[in-house]
Design a protein around this motif. Structure first.
Motif, short mmCIF file in Angstrom:
data_model
loop_
_atom_site.label_atom_id
_atom_site.label_comp_id
_atom_site.label_asym_id
_atom_site.label_seq_id
_atom_site.Cartn_x
_atom_site.Cartn_y
_atom_site.Cartn_z
N PHE A 143 89.04 85.41 91.10
CA PHE A 143 89.91 86.52 91.47
C PHE A 143 91.02 86.76 90.44
O PHE A 143 91.44 87.90 90.23
CB PHE A 143 90.50 86.29 92.86
N GLU A 144 91.51 85.72 89.81
CA GLU A 144 92.54 85.91 88.78
C GLU A 144 91.98 86.75 87.63
O GLU A 144 92.65 87.67 87.14
CB GLU A 144 93.04 84.57 88.27
N ASP A 145 90.77 86.43 87.20
CA ASP A 145 90.15 87.21 86.12
C ASP A 145 89.92 88.64 86.58
O ASP A 145 90.10 89.60 85.80
CB ASP A 145 88.82 86.57 85.71
N ALA A 146 89.49 88.81 87.83
CA ALA A 146 89.24 90.15 88.35
C ALA A 146 90.51 90.98 88.37
O ALA A 146 90.51 92.17 88.02
CB ALA A 146 88.63 90.05 89.75
N LEU A 179 81.42 96.38 75.81
CA LEU A 179 82.85 96.17 75.54
C LEU A 179 83.11 95.74 74.10
O LEU A 179 84.23 95.92 73.60
CB LEU A 179 83.42 95.12 76.52
N ARG A 180 82.12 95.18 73.44
CA ARG A 180 82.31 94.84 72.03
C ARG A 180 82.47 96.11 71.19
O ARG A 180 83.13 96.09 70.15
CB ARG A 180 81.12 94.01 71.53
N ARG A 181 81.89 97.21 71.67
CA ARG A 181 82.02 98.48 70.95
C ARG A 181 83.19 99.31 71.47
O ARG A 181 83.86 99.99 70.69
CB ARG A 181 80.72 99.29 71.09
N GLN A 182 83.44 99.26 72.78
CA GLN A 182 84.52 100.05 73.38
C GLN A 182 85.37 99.11 74.22
O GLN A 182 85.18 98.97 75.44
CB GLN A 182 83.95 101.18 74.23
N THR A 183 86.34 98.48 73.56
CA THR A 183 87.09 97.37 74.14
C THR A 183 87.80 97.73 75.43
O THR A 183 87.91 96.90 76.34
CB THR A 183 88.13 96.85 73.12
N ASN A 184 88.31 98.96 75.51
CA ASN A 184 89.14 99.32 76.66
C ASN A 184 88.50 100.40 77.54
O ASN A 184 89.21 101.17 78.19
CB ASN A 184 90.51 99.79 76.17
N ASP A 185 87.19 100.45 77.56
CA ASP A 185 86.51 101.41 78.42
C ASP A 185 86.78 101.04 79.88
O ASP A 185 86.35 99.98 80.35
CB ASP A 185 85.01 101.39 78.14
N PRO A 186 87.48 101.89 80.65
CA PRO A 186 87.85 101.51 82.02
C PRO A 186 86.64 101.29 82.93
O PRO A 186 86.67 100.41 83.80
CB PRO A 186 88.70 102.69 82.50
N ALA A 187 85.57 102.07 82.73
CA ALA A 187 84.38 101.88 83.57
C ALA A 187 83.78 100.50 83.35
O ALA A 187 83.37 99.81 84.31
CB ALA A 187 83.35 102.96 83.27
N ALA A 188 83.73 100.06 82.09
CA ALA A 188 83.19 98.73 81.78
C ALA A 188 84.11 97.63 82.32
O ALA A 188 83.64 96.63 82.86
CB ALA A 188 83.00 98.58 80.28
N LEU A 189 85.41 97.81 82.16
CA LEU A 189 86.36 96.82 82.67
C LEU A 189 86.27 96.72 84.19
O LEU A 189 86.36 95.62 84.76
CB LEU A 189 87.78 97.20 82.25
N ASN A 190 86.07 97.85 84.85
CA ASN A 190 85.94 97.85 86.30
C ASN A 190 84.69 97.09 86.75
O ASN A 190 84.74 96.29 87.69
CB ASN A 190 85.89 99.29 86.81
N LEU A 191 83.59 97.32 86.06
CA LEU A 191 82.36 96.60 86.39
C LEU A 191 82.50 95.10 86.12
O LEU A 191 82.03 94.27 86.90
CB LEU A 191 81.20 97.17 85.58
N MET A 192 83.18 94.76 85.03
CA MET A 192 83.38 93.34 84.73
C MET A 192 84.29 92.69 85.77
O MET A 192 84.10 91.51 86.13
CB MET A 192 83.96 93.19 83.32
N ALA A 193 85.26 93.44 86.26
CA ALA A 193 86.12 92.93 87.33
C ALA A 193 85.30 92.67 88.59
O ALA A 193 85.52 91.69 89.31
CB ALA A 193 87.25 93.92 87.62
N ASP A 194 84.33 93.55 88.86
CA ASP A 194 83.46 93.36 90.01
C ASP A 194 82.65 92.07 89.87
O ASP A 194 82.47 91.31 90.84
CB ASP A 194 82.53 94.56 90.15
N ILE A 195 82.18 91.79 88.66
CA ILE A 195 81.44 90.55 88.43
C ILE A 195 82.33 89.34 88.66
O ILE A 195 81.93 88.36 89.30
CB ILE A 195 80.85 90.55 87.00
N ALA A 196 83.56 89.39 88.15
CA ALA A 196 84.49 88.28 88.37
C ALA A 196 84.75 88.08 89.85
O ALA A 196 84.82 86.95 90.34
CB ALA A 196 85.80 88.55 87.62
#
Length: 564
Positions: free
Chosen positions: A87-90, A64-81
């Motif tokens: 849940f708010e972060d997710a 994400l530091r290289r591709q800030t808005n990559d949806p696949a990365a954001l989705n995985l990070m939401a899964d971690i949250a």
């Protein structure tokens, strides 16, 4: 660049990984998510699947530091949250993901998060969008059934899943979910039949075997023992399948009073599970000692009047398998109390400021953070907690229960930020409670529960810390003993309601008529009247309980009191 199909690894509601690839629900989930086109994200997804959350988070953050808005990365990070109950972060991460992609898998995950936060109407709206696009998608339709159950519409959910098994009669996953629906509707014979059909379709099912003993009323037959032993002899069986089969085989042996064989299988299941658990019992002992030194009468007297004056929360604390689900079902039968189950909200609200009690070497930083909790911050943390809990509420009742049992770690912080909240400690005889923990196949896991010695140490730390708070905050905590509740339910309930400053209501005695969904291992038990068979179950296994007794030490002899 590698192209990796996620195989459901970045879906928030996963069908069983070990199901056959041809299962239509498995295939529908696979097709719901786009392939991961980044090598780094592929490695992160694999780390998540293996339970290595920290490693996955590091890889995704790097991406994400290289591709800030990559949806696949954001989705995985939401899964971690989500996995960490943030849940708010997710939700925030999922919304960012949807902003940059219209992929149906990401919308599906957002709907799942909304459902788990009890934002049911919003979740329903998201699923309707997906079903308008793919009306026959079995995975989305099954999620609709889950939402209907969350809304208490069990018969409607059964109807949805009946259509799924009619359309996909060879799907073991569809039959498992169909059986789950019958269980939630208290139609147990039909539930058993559904699980049996799933086992016919996939004999080594990772899910069907543990679901049958979870019904409590089900008894395995002698043929089941031989069948499970045959499955365990398969060398390619996954670790998860092997664990589930050992737990189920142990219950089958227990039903036939084959106690040595039952203990052997419980022990094998727990030994396999313990291999993948990162747990150090010393952390909790260190936390207890810090609390005993930190939280003194003078400490609380100097900070009197801080926090939020709300009386709404009723914290139920204690050990798993202590009767806490029963207690919450009794309380939620009262007209003034809403049962919210096990909330992650106390740790989520305070964790940014106060290090989690058992996180690494956080014992001393925990004490320092608590000492620096000033008037404004104490109120802010309390209001944050109340806001998180409010987002899950569906009634206007003045009080709600929070049955996150591990909040006994947090009694000192609760006193500082919510001094008027009630705290109820549910306690059960340590050998009954400890043995029940060892034999239970917890859906989300209990890291201390896989060795008898670690269970005893955990129970001992819990009793000692609660005894400390009894001394420094006399009368602050109300204790309910499972054995007393079974022997004299009306008397115990009256005393409990008196502590809570609530009038006695007869429906609290008829808790088994409460239509509220319970989501723990005791869900079936709280739908029946009180019974005494839960007392003394450890006696059949006393020969093997030496490590548990030794770790309990004086706590066992002093029960129901804490040792001096």
């Amino acid at each position: 660049m590698n192209v990796r199909r996620a195989s459901g690894l970045h879906g928030f509601d996963r069908v069983e990984k070990s199901m056959a690839a041809s299962d239509p629900l498995v295939e529908a989930q696979r097709n719901l998510f786009p392939p991961l086109r980044s090598r780094v994200l592929g490695e992160a997804a694999e780390a998540l699947a293996a339970g290595r959350i920290d490693a996955a988070e590091s890889l995704i953050a790097q991406h994400l530091r290289r591709q800030t808005n990559d949806p696949a990365a954001l989705n995985l990070m939401a899964d971690i949250a989500r996995r960490r109950d943030r849940f708010e972060d997710a939700i925030e991460l999922s919304l960012r993901c949807l902003k940059h992609s219209s992929d149906p898998g990401y919308r599906f995950n957002y709907a799942v998060l909304l459902r788990r936060m009890n934002r049911l109407e919003e979740a329903d709206a998201q699923l309707d969008i997906l079903l308008a696009q793919e009306p026959q998608n079995p995975f989305i339709r099954d999620q609709k059934a889950k939402l209907l159950h969350a809304q208490g519409k069990h018969e409607e959910a059964i109807a949805v899943r009946r259509k799924l098994v009619e359309a996909h009669s060879e799907s073991a996953e569809a039959w498992l979910n169909y059986a789950d629906s019958f269980r939630l509707a208290k139609r147990y014979d039909e539930s058993v039949a559904g699980y049996r059909r799933a086992l016919e379709l996939k004999p080594s099912s990772n899910k069907a075997y543990p679901r049958l003993p979870d019904l409590k009323t089900h008894r395995f037959a002698a043929d089941d023992v031989g069948w499970m032993q045959k499955q365990l002899a398969i060398p390619t069986l996954t670790a998860d399948d092997r664990i589930n089969l050992h737990f189920a085989l142990a219950k089958a042996c227990e039903d036939q009073k084959l106690y040595p064989q039952a203990f052997e299988n419980y022990a094998k299941a727990n030994a396999l599970r313990r291999l993948s658990v990162n747990f150090d019992p010393e952390r909790l002992t260190a936390h207890r000692k810090v609390c005993e030194a930190l939280f003194t009468p003078e400490f609380f007297a100097e900070r009197a009047g801080r926090g939020c004056p709300s009386k709404a929360p009723i914290f139920i604390v204690g050990m798993p398998r202590s009767g806490s689900t029963l207690l919450e079902q009794i309380l939620s039968s009262h007209s003034a109390v809403e049962g919210l189950g096990e909330l992650p909200d106390m740790e989520n609200a305070t964790g940014v400021v106060i290090p989690p009690p058992t996180a690494g070497k956080a014992a001393q930083p925990y004490a320092l953070a608590v000492k620096e909790l000033d008037i404004d911050l104490a109120r802010t943390l309390a209001e944050h907690y109340l806001a998180l809990a409010a987002a899950r509420r569906i009634t206007q009742k003045p009080f709600f229960t929070d049955k996150a049992l591990a909040n006994w770690f947090q009694v000192g912080v609760i006193q500082l930020i919510l001094p008027n909240a009630k705290i109820v400690d549910m306690r059960r005889y340590p050998l009954d409670c400890g043995w029940s923990c060892f034999k239970s196949h917890f859906p989300k896991g209990q890291p201390f529960s896989h060795r008898l010695s670690e269970i005893g140490r955990h129970y001992s730390d819990y009793v000692r810390l609660m005894g400390h708070f009894d001394r420094v905050l006399p009368g602050r905590i109300h204790r309910v003993f499972y054995e007393n509740l079974i022997e004299d339910p009306e008397g115990e309930i009256r005393r409990l309601l008196e502590y809570l400053e609530l009038p006695f209501e007869t429906q609290c005695l008829n808790f088994h008529e409460n239509r509220r969904m319970a989501k723990t291992l005791s869900a079936e038990q709280v739908r029946t009247p009180l019974y005494k068979s839960g007392v003394g179950q450890w006696t059949a296994y006393e020969h093997w309980l030496g490590p548990l007794k030794a770790a309990l030490g004086p706590v066992l002899d002093a029960y129901p009191n804490a040792p001096e």
